[in-house]
Design a protein around this motif. Sequence first.
Motif: not given
Length: 169
Positions: A51, A96, A102, A136-137, A139, A145-147, A166
Amino acid sequence: MSDDAYSSFLDKANSDLNTGRSQQGGGTARTETVHTNVKVPAPLQSVDAYYISDTDEPFEPVAFKWEGASKGKWPSADQFSSLISPSADLSGSIETLSASSFDPKNQYASALHAVRAAAVEEDSGADQSTVDLKIYRVELSSTKIEYWVLALEPAEGRLVGLRAKSVES
């Protein structure tokens, strides 16, 4: 500078670093990607994609036991928070996204394909293109951030996919 003064300087510098970490990073919740005794589907084990953000991070396999999967039900923000971080409530920082929002430039097609492949049984003959994805994002802090790119895997009652970390400054 004497040895004692230098040693004192190093001790102070290290204690300041540790204090700073606990204030800045200590509030960041840790998330888990695989529940105990849940098998990671083969298509997710060989994903070689990163990513792209301020730090390029590899996609990591995700496999959770999720009873709703067999009913075609996605977890709510509260339910997803308890799946990924049993010790911290992250539900207020979860939103979401659609697959197209995304990945608007189609950079992560191989990752999305692997998640779809993981959601269908290899010998079922099911069409992978019909597998719905949900992103799902989460924070974790103002820059972390995680996706979570996920699919329901009804046959095993699992939520499977990939997590991307991220850093966005």
